[in-house]
Motif scaffolding. Structure first.
Motif, PDB file in Angstrom:
ATOM      1  N   ALA A  26     -25.104  12.994   5.400  1.00 48.32           N
ATOM      2  CA  ALA A  26     -24.439  12.588   6.631  1.00 48.32           C
ATOM      3  C   ALA A  26     -22.934  12.472   6.438  1.00 48.32           C
ATOM      4  O   ALA A  26     -22.156  12.803   7.334  1.00 48.32           O
ATOM      5  CB  ALA A  26     -25.001  11.254   7.117  1.00 48.32           C
ATOM      6  N   LEU A  27     -22.528  12.026   5.276  1.00 48.24           N
ATOM      7  CA  LEU A  27     -21.098  11.902   5.005  1.00 48.24           C
ATOM      8  C   LEU A  27     -20.462  13.245   4.663  1.00 48.24           C
ATOM      9  O   LEU A  27     -19.353  13.541   5.099  1.00 48.24           O
ATOM     10  CB  LEU A  27     -20.875  10.904   3.870  1.00 48.24           C
ATOM     11  N   LEU A  35     -18.817  24.107   4.833  1.00 42.31           N
ATOM     12  CA  LEU A  35     -19.482  24.112   3.528  1.00 42.31           C
ATOM     13  C   LEU A  35     -20.221  22.810   3.254  1.00 42.31           C
ATOM     14  O   LEU A  35     -21.245  22.812   2.578  1.00 42.31           O
ATOM     15  CB  LEU A  35     -18.469  24.389   2.427  1.00 42.31           C
ATOM     16  N   GLY A  36     -19.728  21.719   3.785  1.00 34.33           N
ATOM     17  CA  GLY A  36     -20.407  20.445   3.613  1.00 34.33           C
ATOM     18  C   GLY A  36     -21.759  20.418   4.294  1.00 34.33           C
ATOM     19  O   GLY A  36     -22.722  19.842   3.785  1.00 34.33           O
ATOM     20  N   LEU A  37     -21.854  21.068   5.440  1.00 34.59           N
ATOM     21  CA  LEU A  37     -23.120  21.158   6.149  1.00 34.59           C
ATOM     22  C   LEU A  37     -24.135  21.956   5.337  1.00 34.59           C
ATOM     23  O   LEU A  37     -25.285  21.549   5.186  1.00 34.59           O
ATOM     24  CB  LEU A  37     -22.914  21.802   7.518  1.00 34.59           C
ATOM     25  N   VAL A  72     -31.649   8.972   8.573  1.00 38.75           N
ATOM     26  CA  VAL A  72     -30.886   9.720   9.579  1.00 38.75           C
ATOM     27  C   VAL A  72     -31.018   9.064  10.949  1.00 38.75           C
ATOM     28  O   VAL A  72     -30.038   8.931  11.680  1.00 38.75           O
ATOM     29  CB  VAL A  72     -31.335  11.200   9.613  1.00 38.75           C
ATOM     30  N   VAL A  73     -32.219   8.625  11.304  1.00 37.12           N
ATOM     31  CA  VAL A  73     -32.407   7.957  12.592  1.00 37.12           C
ATOM     32  C   VAL A  73     -31.634   6.642  12.623  1.00 37.12           C
ATOM     33  O   VAL A  73     -31.012   6.300  13.640  1.00 37.12           O
ATOM     34  CB  VAL A  73     -33.912   7.740  12.882  1.00 37.12           C
ATOM     35  N   LEU A  74     -31.651   5.903  11.535  1.00 34.16           N
ATOM     36  CA  LEU A  74     -30.888   4.653  11.497  1.00 34.16           C
ATOM     37  C   LEU A  74     -29.382   4.913  11.594  1.00 34.16           C
ATOM     38  O   LEU A  74     -28.650   4.107  12.174  1.00 34.16           O
ATOM     39  CB  LEU A  74     -31.202   3.875  10.220  1.00 34.16           C
ATOM     40  N   LEU A  75     -28.922   6.019  11.042  1.00 36.50           N
ATOM     41  CA  LEU A  75     -27.496   6.335  11.100  1.00 36.50           C
ATOM     42  C   LEU A  75     -27.059   6.858  12.462  1.00 36.50           C
ATOM     43  O   LEU A  75     -25.875   6.817  12.783  1.00 36.50           O
ATOM     44  CB  LEU A  75     -27.132   7.355  10.016  1.00 36.50           C
ATOM     45  N   TYR A  93     -25.799  18.112  14.948  1.00 34.01           N
ATOM     46  CA  TYR A  93     -27.095  18.578  15.455  1.00 34.01           C
ATOM     47  C   TYR A  93     -27.740  19.581  14.511  1.00 34.01           C
ATOM     48  O   TYR A  93     -28.955  19.580  14.326  1.00 34.01           O
ATOM     49  CB  TYR A  93     -26.944  19.170  16.855  1.00 34.01           C
ATOM     50  N   VAL A  94     -26.938  20.438  13.915  1.00 39.21           N
ATOM     51  CA  VAL A  94     -27.486  21.392  12.942  1.00 39.21           C
ATOM     52  C   VAL A  94     -28.039  20.637  11.736  1.00 39.21           C
ATOM     53  O   VAL A  94     -29.089  20.982  11.195  1.00 39.21           O
ATOM     54  CB  VAL A  94     -26.424  22.425  12.528  1.00 39.21           C
ATOM     55  N   PHE A  95     -27.341  19.586  11.311  1.00 41.23           N
ATOM     56  CA  PHE A  95     -27.825  18.775  10.195  1.00 41.23           C
ATOM     57  C   PHE A  95     -29.149  18.097  10.550  1.00 41.23           C
ATOM     58  O   PHE A  95     -30.097  18.121   9.755  1.00 41.23           O
ATOM     59  CB  PHE A  95     -26.780  17.731   9.806  1.00 41.23           C
ATOM     60  N   LEU A  96     -29.243  17.511  11.729  1.00 40.10           N
ATOM     61  CA  LEU A  96     -30.465  16.818  12.139  1.00 40.10           C
ATOM     62  C   LEU A  96     -31.643  17.784  12.270  1.00 40.10           C
ATOM     63  O   LEU A  96     -32.697  17.578  11.657  1.00 40.10           O
ATOM     64  CB  LEU A  96     -30.243  16.118  13.482  1.00 40.10           C
ATOM     65  N   PHE A  97     -31.462  18.825  13.064  1.00 43.19           N
ATOM     66  CA  PHE A  97     -32.572  19.748  13.297  1.00 43.19           C
ATOM     67  C   PHE A  97     -32.833  20.652  12.098  1.00 43.19           C
ATOM     68  O   PHE A  97     -33.968  21.028  11.833  1.00 43.19           O
ATOM     69  CB  PHE A  97     -32.319  20.572  14.562  1.00 43.19           C
TER      70      PHE A  97
END
Length: 123
Positions: A26-27, A35-37, A72-75, A93-97
């Protein structure tokens, strides 16, 4: 420790690692956007697939995915002060899904516990 106790401890450790990977991802995904994603998703895939291969079960991928999802949900929830960690950009959204998709894919591609032995009769 019994085999069952060791397996439960491994699942609990994988769930904790899933939470740590979610927090780090997340960070990183927002800090070094393109690149971080990719790095955050690669870390999640590595943990999910590694858990499945380590335990040779679907739960081995589901345990870190559950820890990842919980964190992730808590964040994503807002705090009373109005602060939140995830923005509304495409990267979040790309990170979550992407993480959810990776968890499902790694749970379905569990290696079997059987090792194929060569047939001794065929020479």
């Amino acid at each position: 420790m019994s085999s069952r106790g060791a397996r439960i401890a491994a699942y609990a450790g994988l769930a904790v690692l899933g939470g740590a990977v979610a927090l780090a991802g997340a960070l990183v995904q927002a800090g070094w956007f393109p690149l971080g994603l990719l790095l955050a998703l690669a870390g999640a895939v590595g943990l999910f697939l590694g858990g499945a291969r380590l335990t040779r079960t679907k739960i081995g991928a589901a345990a870190p995915a559950g820890g990842w999802m919980l964190v992730v949900v808590l964040l994503t929830t807002t705090r009373p002060e109005g602060d939140f960690l995830f923005g509304t950009g495409a990267g979040a959204y790309v990170f979550l899904f992407g993480g959810m998709f990776a968890a499902v894919m790694c749970a379905t591609v569990v290696p079997s516990g059987h090792v194929l032995q060569p047939d001794a009769k065929r020479l």
